[in-house]
Motif scaffolding. Structure first.
Motif, PDB file in Angstrom:
ATOM      1  N   VAL A 192       0.832  -1.203   0.000  1.00 45.69           N
ATOM      2  CA  VAL A 192       0.000   0.000   0.000  1.00 45.69           C
ATOM      3  C   VAL A 192       0.869   1.256   0.000  1.00 45.69           C
ATOM      4  CG1 VAL A 192      -1.637   1.351   1.368  1.00 45.69           C
ATOM      5  CG2 VAL A 192      -2.020  -1.084   1.024  1.00 45.69           C
ATOM      6  N   GLU A 193       1.891   1.270   0.842  1.00 44.16           N
ATOM      7  CA  GLU A 193       2.760   2.444   0.912  1.00 44.16           C
ATOM      8  C   GLU A 193       3.492   2.676  -0.407  1.00 44.16           C
ATOM      9  OE1 GLU A 193       5.258   1.776   4.267  1.00 44.16           O
ATOM     10  OE2 GLU A 193       3.782   2.540   5.702  1.00 44.16           O
ATOM     11  N   GLN A 194       3.958   1.603  -1.031  1.00 41.25           N
ATOM     12  CA  GLN A 194       4.670   1.754  -2.294  1.00 41.25           C
ATOM     13  C   GLN A 194       3.744   2.262  -3.398  1.00 41.25           C
ATOM     14  OE1 GLN A 194       6.605  -1.820  -3.619  1.00 41.25           O
ATOM     15  NE2 GLN A 194       7.466  -0.877  -5.450  1.00 41.25           N
ATOM     16  N   ALA A 195       2.538   1.670  -3.469  1.00 41.53           N
ATOM     17  CA  ALA A 195       1.602   2.057  -4.520  1.00 41.53           C
ATOM     18  C   ALA A 195       1.124   3.493  -4.356  1.00 41.53           C
ATOM     19  CB  ALA A 195       0.409   1.101  -4.535  1.00 41.53           C
ATOM     20  N   THR A 196       0.768   3.877  -3.139  1.00 43.80           N
ATOM     21  CA  THR A 196       0.303   5.250  -2.931  1.00 43.80           C
ATOM     22  C   THR A 196       1.438   6.248  -3.130  1.00 43.80           C
ATOM     23  OG1 THR A 196       0.639   4.989  -0.532  1.00 43.80           O
ATOM     24  CG2 THR A 196      -1.581   4.591  -1.378  1.00 43.80           C
ATOM     25  N   GLY A 197       2.648   5.855  -2.795  1.00 44.91           N
ATOM     26  CA  GLY A 197       3.788   6.734  -3.022  1.00 44.91           C
ATOM     27  C   GLY A 197       4.015   7.005  -4.496  1.00 44.91           C
ATOM     28  N   LEU A 198       3.876   5.974  -5.326  1.00 41.25           N
ATOM     29  CA  LEU A 198       4.029   6.155  -6.768  1.00 41.25           C
ATOM     30  C   LEU A 198       2.955   7.083  -7.329  1.00 41.25           C
ATOM     31  CD1 LEU A 198       4.878   2.481  -7.788  1.00 41.25           C
ATOM     32  CD2 LEU A 198       6.412   4.452  -7.956  1.00 41.25           C
ATOM     33  N   LEU A 199       1.719   6.907  -6.869  1.00 41.32           N
ATOM     34  CA  LEU A 199       0.638   7.761  -7.348  1.00 41.32           C
ATOM     35  C   LEU A 199       0.832   9.210  -6.902  1.00 41.32           C
ATOM     36  CD1 LEU A 199      -2.500   5.492  -6.842  1.00 41.32           C
ATOM     37  CD2 LEU A 199      -1.276   5.971  -8.964  1.00 41.32           C
ATOM     38  N   ALA A 200       1.254   9.384  -5.650  1.00 43.01           N
ATOM     39  CA  ALA A 200       1.507  10.742  -5.164  1.00 43.01           C
ATOM     40  C   ALA A 200       2.641  11.387  -5.947  1.00 43.01           C
ATOM     41  CB  ALA A 200       1.845  10.708  -3.673  1.00 43.01           C
ATOM     42  N   GLY A 201       3.603  10.577  -6.365  1.00 41.42           N
ATOM     43  CA  GLY A 201       4.742  11.087  -7.101  1.00 41.42           C
ATOM     44  C   GLY A 201       4.401  11.629  -8.475  1.00 41.42           C
ATOM     45  N   ILE A 202       3.285  11.182  -9.037  1.00 50.44           N
ATOM     46  CA  ILE A 202       2.865  11.696 -10.350  1.00 50.44           C
ATOM     47  C   ILE A 202       1.732  12.702 -10.207  1.00 50.44           C
ATOM     48  CG2 ILE A 202       3.655   9.649 -11.590  1.00 50.44           C
ATOM     49  CD1 ILE A 202       0.754   8.689 -11.701  1.00 50.44           C
ATOM     50  N   GLY A 203       1.541  13.167  -8.956  1.00 46.52           N
ATOM     51  CA  GLY A 203       0.617  14.268  -8.738  1.00 46.52           C
ATOM     52  C   GLY A 203      -0.835  13.904  -8.514  1.00 46.52           C
ATOM     53  N   ILE A 204      -1.128  12.643  -8.283  1.00 47.26           N
ATOM     54  CA  ILE A 204      -2.514  12.242  -8.034  1.00 47.26           C
ATOM     55  C   ILE A 204      -2.882  12.551  -6.593  1.00 47.26           C
ATOM     56  CG2 ILE A 204      -4.091  10.269  -7.849  1.00 47.26           C
ATOM     57  CD1 ILE A 204      -2.764   9.074 -10.267  1.00 47.26           C
ATOM     58  N   GLU A 205      -3.947  13.324  -6.429  1.00 47.78           N
ATOM     59  CA  GLU A 205      -4.412  13.651  -5.086  1.00 47.78           C
ATOM     60  C   GLU A 205      -5.135  12.464  -4.463  1.00 47.78           C
ATOM     61  OE1 GLU A 205      -6.775  17.130  -5.092  1.00 47.78           O
ATOM     62  OE2 GLU A 205      -5.184  18.439  -5.871  1.00 47.78           O
TER      63      GLU A 205
END
Length: 252
Positions: A192-205
């Motif tokens: 979960v932490e890895q997946a949400t980190g990747l999404l946050a990294g591309i600017g997804i709120e």
């Protein structure tokens, strides 16, 4: 001291995320909370929030006044705590002593047993937030129960009173059970932490909200292959990692 059917005086050692919740669940079933130990200010605040009005007592006071003692402390502290109380003659004959560690069975409670206490090892297989949310999540959660054969029904009955499903785990199998719990918790949290980190990294709120349906459906499919007869998505505690980083559940 003989436990009274249907109603016990319960004392809780440890005001982390687990102890107060189990106490509140049993209080909801009609048992009485005689006291709880709490060290840090945050644990005292948690005890007051979950068990309002419950006396904050020392550990010896809790043992002396309780018919059922719930020990919710870190694994590293459990053996020395039980032995220390035995050395001072604090355990009482007929008293129920229940610890919540996944790793240990009842052998760690041998000093209490020698003092006449009745040992139980009961671990709820869920992640805890330390808030009232956990009380609802206890419903239909599974609890690993290890106890001498004559008192297994007591452990099972306590689990049912908390709204859970008891699963008997042999003393020799507690280490394997704990490994399974640790693996599931660590893996799900990491993913979960890895997946949400990747999404946050591309600017997804709100990446947690985005990934949650995918996680639920993926876990549903995986769990259905192992338990097709019973699946309750409300128990997919991996999703708790979106909001909760600290998984230990114990007092500071």
């Amino acid at each position: 001291m003989t436990p009274r059917p249907g109603r016990l005086g319960i004392g809780i050692i440890g005001a982390g995320r687990v102890g107060p919740i189990l106490g509140a669940a049993l209080a909801g079933a009609g048992h009485a909370i005689v006291g709880i130990s709490a060290i840090s200010q945050s644990s005292r605040d948690r005890a007051e929030a979950i068990l309002p009005g419950a006396p904050i007592l020392t550990v010896p006071e809790i043992v002396e006044r309780s018919e059922l003692v719930i020990i919710a402390v870190p694994d590293a502290q459990l053996e020395s705590l039980v032995s220390g109380l035995a050395a001072t003659g604090t355990w009482q004959a007929g008293q129920l002593v229940l610890h919540t560690s996944a790793r240990y069975g009842t052998s760690v409670l041998a000093p209490a047993l020698a003092g006449g206490a009745i040992p139980l090892a009961i671990h709820p297989a869920m992640s805890f937030t330390g808030t009232s949310i956990d009380l609802a999540r206890l419903a239909d959660s599974y609890f690993a129960v290890t106890a001498p054969t004559p008192v297994l029904p007591i452990g099972q009955a306590l689990v049912v009173e908390m709204g859970g499903e008891p699963v008997i785990v042999a003393e020799a199998d507690r280490a394997a059970y704990a490994e399974a719990v640790d693996t599931a918790t660590a893996f799900s949290t990491s993913i979960v932490e890895q997946a949400t980190g990747l999404l946050a990294g591309i600017g997804i709120e709100h990446p947690g909200a985005v990934i949650a349906p995918l996680m639920r459906s993926a876990m549903e499919n995986a769990l259905a292959r192992t338990s097709p007869d019973r699946l309750d998505l409300s128990q997919l505690d991996a999703l708790d990692a979106l909001d909760t980083r600290d998984q230990d559940g114990f007092d500071e």
